[in-house]
Design a protein around this motif. Sequence first.
Motif, short mmCIF file in Angstrom:
data_model
loop_
_atom_site.label_atom_id
_atom_site.label_comp_id
_atom_site.label_asym_id
_atom_site.label_seq_id
_atom_site.Cartn_x
_atom_site.Cartn_y
_atom_site.Cartn_z
N TRP A 22 41.72 49.91 43.25
CA TRP A 22 43.02 49.63 43.87
C TRP A 22 44.07 49.29 42.81
N SER A 23 43.91 49.79 41.61
CA SER A 23 44.84 49.64 40.47
C SER A 23 44.77 48.30 39.77
N PHE A 24 44.19 47.29 40.40
CA PHE A 24 44.11 45.98 39.78
C PHE A 24 42.71 45.40 39.98
N PRO A 25 42.09 44.90 38.91
CA PRO A 25 40.77 44.27 39.05
C PRO A 25 40.89 42.85 39.59
N ALA A 26 39.75 42.24 39.88
CA ALA A 26 39.76 40.86 40.36
C ALA A 26 40.31 39.91 39.31
N ARG A 27 39.97 40.16 38.04
CA ARG A 27 40.48 39.34 36.94
C ARG A 27 41.53 40.16 36.21
N VAL A 28 42.79 39.86 36.47
CA VAL A 28 43.88 40.70 35.97
C VAL A 28 44.27 40.31 34.56
N SER A 29 44.97 41.25 33.91
CA SER A 29 45.67 40.96 32.67
C SER A 29 47.16 40.98 32.97
N TRP A 30 47.96 40.60 31.99
CA TRP A 30 49.38 40.34 32.24
C TRP A 30 50.27 41.10 31.28
N LEU A 31 51.48 41.41 31.78
CA LEU A 31 52.53 42.07 31.00
C LEU A 31 53.87 41.39 31.31
N PRO A 32 54.89 41.60 30.47
CA PRO A 32 56.22 41.09 30.84
C PRO A 32 56.74 41.83 32.07
N GLY A 33 57.45 41.13 32.92
CA GLY A 33 58.08 41.77 34.06
C GLY A 33 59.25 42.62 33.62
#
Length: 402
Positions: free
Chosen positions: A184-195
Motif C-alpha cells: 500500500w506504498s507505505f510499510p508499518a515502520r515508515v521513513s521520513w522526508l521533508p514535506g
Amino acid sequence: MPLTSRELNRATLARQLLVRRRVLDGADDGADHGAHGVADTVRELVALQAQLPAAPYVALWNRVDGFDPADLDVAYADRLLVRGTSLRITLHAVHAADHAGYRTAMQPTLRGARLGDRRFTDTGLTAADADALQPGLLAQLDRPRTGDELVAWIEALHPGGGKRAWWALRHYGPFVHAPTGDTWSFPARVSWLPGPGLDAPGLTGMGLDGEPDAALVPLARRYLAGFGPASVADVAHFLTVQRARARAAVAALAGELEELEGPDGTVLYDVPGAPRPAADTPAPPRLLGMWDNVLLAHLDRSRIVPPALRRVVTRVNGDVLPTLLVDGYVAGVWRTVDGADGAPVVEARSFTRLPDEVWSALADEAASFLAVLAGRDPHPFRRYDHWWAKLPEAAQERLLPA
C-alpha cells in the motif's frame, strides 16, 4: 425553504463521488495520466484519511470508475500526493500542492496537541527547543530516514528527550512519510522526508512564519466545496480547529458563499454552483472503508449515519468500522474473511432488512473490491476484526459476492 436532511445527504454524497464514480480523463493513456487524475480527485475530495495505508486505496476504489491501484502508487512515488499528519491530528493523503497550506492552517491545533502533552513536557524541553530542532532534522533528510535515526540525532543534543521530542515534531513539523514499493506504498515502520512547499509564498522558512488564520480561509472553502452545505460548527469539527477560528474563516468568505437554512434552522454555508442533487436522487450501495471521511465530516453525523448506528460503527476508542452504505445511509458493517475454498469473501452484516436487489448490488461491489484491491492484501482491515464479536445482533448477514 430549509434544506431537508435527504438533500444534505445527497449533496455531500455527490461531492464525495458516492452518487456517481468519477471517470478519469486520460486514465487510459498511461500511469502518469492516471496518477495525475487520482491526485486531482484527492484534491477535490479535500483529503483522504490514511491512518491505515490501505484506506486511501479503498476510498478511491469507491469513488473512481475503473480505479487502478497502480495509479495511486505512482501518485505517491512521484510525490503528487503526500501522507502526513494534518486534519483531525491524524494521517491523511493530501495533494502535494495543498500540504504546506493545510499544515500552516492546522499549526495551532497540531502544536498545541503535541507540545502541551505530558509526553513532551516531561522531557523538560520547551516549544522553542522543539522548533529549534527542525532545521537540523530537515538537513538530515537528504534521503529517507527512519524514526530511530532521527531520534538518535535528537538524543545526541538532548539526552533522554529524543523519542518524545520526535513524537511531537513528527506530528506538527514539516515532515511526511517516504513512499516505498510496499503493498500500500507505505510499510508499518515508515521513513521520513521533508514535506513539499516549504518555500511556498507566504510560508517562509519551514511554514511556521505563514499565518495560520489566513491559511485556514482557503481550507474552509475547500471543506465547504467537498462536504457542504455545512455550518461553522461542522467546519471546526472536521478540521479540528477552534470554533472561533472556523467562524472567522467563514466570515472572511462571506462575499463568496451562499447562506442557507438547515432542517433544524441552523445556518449553513455553501460554495455557489456546488452540486445539490434532489432528495430522490439514487445513491447506489457502497462498501466504505475504515474512517471514511464522509462518515466524520459533520458534527451531526446523522447526515450519513443513523443515530441508532453511530455507536455501532464508531467504537469507544474512535475506530470507525468499514460500513455498508445503502440509499446514502449506513446500514451495516463488513469485513473480509476466508471463504470455504480459502478465497477471500466479504462478510456483510446489516442491522435492518435489505431488499434482494440491494444485496445483489452489494455483491457486485464486493466482487469489484476483491478483484481490484484484494490481490494486494485480501484482508486490509483484519487487525480490527476483534470488534466483530462486540457488535449487536444483525438483521441479516451475507457472504459476498456469493
